[in-house]
Scaffold this active site. Structure first.
Site, PDB file in Angstrom:
ATOM      1  CE1 TYR A 157      -3.972   2.078   0.698  1.00 15.18           C
ATOM      2  CE2 TYR A 157      -1.831   3.435   1.964  1.00 15.18           C
ATOM      3  CZ  TYR A 157      -3.360   3.482   1.645  1.00 15.18           C
ATOM      4  OH  TYR A 157      -3.771   4.621   1.864  1.00 15.18           O
ATOM      5  CD  GLU A 212      -6.547   4.733  -1.071  1.00 15.24           C
ATOM      6  OE1 GLU A 212      -6.516   3.928   0.544  1.00 15.24           O
ATOM      7  OE2 GLU A 212      -7.263   4.610  -1.766  1.00 15.24           O
TER       8      GLU A 212
END
Length: 417
Positions: free
Chosen positions: A142, A230
């Site tokens: 991530y 993101e």
């Protein structure tokens, strides 16, 4: 990133009611930003040296099949392009092994509404799909960037637990979240990117490539005035490449005048039609579920008005800020916008004029109320309030007047009942 925004938000607004909490998060996270599609974000990131899979966008099932044949390979991912996360859990990402499967998957998605945990029950219409070469990977990571307004810095967030919602990870294993604050005078440094990469458990070869993605993503975030970026997941392939498998980006709408390439990426079909219309008239509007339409000047007063409506036993139909210099024309446009919601049973106008003037607002209210078919409650205070009240009194219209915010909200709730 979502978890971080929520935490910052709650630290400021934990004392206020649920309606303000939900609205504020909605405004911070989505409504006041320009969102773009995954394929657009990847095209942008690729310009800054971020490695992304090969892909093509398609608007029909036939185009999707042709795109897969152009890309080559033996496996493809067909991804619904909507402004929402959690598409995979909602069936918006389909893995295919033949051109026919690609065409069928695209046909299933195009023209249909995809309902995710972020869209609400109404879902979002899928009008385009992204066909991407799918290859095996051995690790999901991530990577996120968010503008930390409290610290006045860009915050970089990373985790070795990619592929899952960062909110869930923050609750179950917060120690697995790595964070770096970027000093604006010097920007993100290579050593900081390397620390993050090593913290993700990568080997030397993978670290070098991950640093390239981190630095490229930071430059895209900085140079394009983004507020959120993101990459989830960022994956490691079997040959040690690091690839941005998914990407979401949001941009500061106040900076779009100097970012024409970003402005062109706006997809009005993914927005609430009322909110899109409001932006054309420089009005700040967010649709809600109630039946009391609100026309207020100032975001803080608008939120206080909605909170008082809840306190009085009602439900606001919208957040609408007409701004500090609202003209009669803007007020008239605000009325049209509020009335476009068929659930609205009464309109509440709450103006505290400072920069604005009550007589301007009153003229706009009177003009808009001549053909009004729902009750109208008006509360004016501040600059030229007597002149404004006189205009309303002499109009001869059945406008319900109030002197205080609580009185105005209570009368609006009474009209609904």
């Amino acid at each position: 990133v979502g978890f971080y925004v929520k935490m910052v938000y709650h630290s400021y607004f934990f004392r206020v009611s649920g309606i303000i909490r939900s609205l504020t998060y909605k405004v911070i996270s989505r409504e006041l930003l320009l969102n773009i599609h995954e394929y657009q974000a990847k095209e942008l990131l690729a310009r800054f040296g971020v490695t992304v899979p090969q892909g093509r966008v398609a608007y029909t099932a036939e185009q999707a099949s042709f795109a897969a044949s152009e890309l080559g390979g033996w496996n493809w991912a067909v991804k619904a392009q909507i402004h929402s996360g959690a598409r995979g859990k909602a069936g918006g990402v389909k893995l295919c092994k033949t051109y026919n499967e690609v065409q069928e998957a695209a046909a299933d998605l195009l023209g249909n509404r995809l309902v995710t945990v972020q869209t609400g029950p109404e879902g979002k219409l899928c009008e385009r799909v992204y066909i991407e070469v799918a290859e095996p990977f051995i690790k999901e990571l991530y990577l996120g960037f968010v503008l930390d307004r409290k610290a006045e810095r860009i915050r970089v967030i990373a985790s070795a637990e990619g592929g899952m919602e960062i909110e869930e990870l923050a609750e179950s294993a917060p120690e697995k979240i790595l964070q770096v604050l970027v000093e604006p005078a010097v920007g993100l440094q290579q050593f900081q990117a390397r620390e993050l990469a090593f913290g993700l458990g990568l080997n030397i070869k993978q670290v070098q490539r991950a640093v390239g993605i981190i630095m490229g993503a930071y430059r895209a975030f900085r140079d394009k005035d983004a507020e959120m970026l993101e990459i989830n997941p960022m994956v490691v392939t079997q040959d040690d490449r690091v690839v941005a498998l998914d990407a979401k980006m949001s941009f500061d709408e106040n900076a779009l005048f100097r970012l024409p390439d970003i402005s062109e990426m706006k997809d009005l079909a993914q927005e609430d039609p009322r909110e899109a219309e409001a932006s054309q008239h420089n009005l700040n509007y967010v649709g809600l579920d109630g039946n009391i339409g609100c026309i207020v000047n100032g975001a803080g007063l608008a939120m206080a008005t909605m909170d008082t409506i809840k306190y009085a036993g009602g439900n606001p139909a919208n957040f609408l800020d007409v701004g500090g210099g609202a003209s009669p024309e803007r007020v008239a446009n605000a009325f049209k916008l509020v009335l476009s919601d068929s659930n609205v049973a009464v309109i509440l106008v709450n103006i505290f004029a400072g920069i604005n003037r009550c007589d301007w607002i009153a003229k706009g209210v009177v003009d808009a109320a001549k053909d009004l078919r729902v009750p109208l409650v008006v509360r004016l205070a501040g600059t030229n309030v007597k002149e404004g009240q006189k205009i309303i009194e002499e109009s001869g219209l059945p406008i319900i007047k109030a002197d205080t915010l609580l009185e105005a909200c209570s009368k609006a709730v009474e009209q609904v009942k």
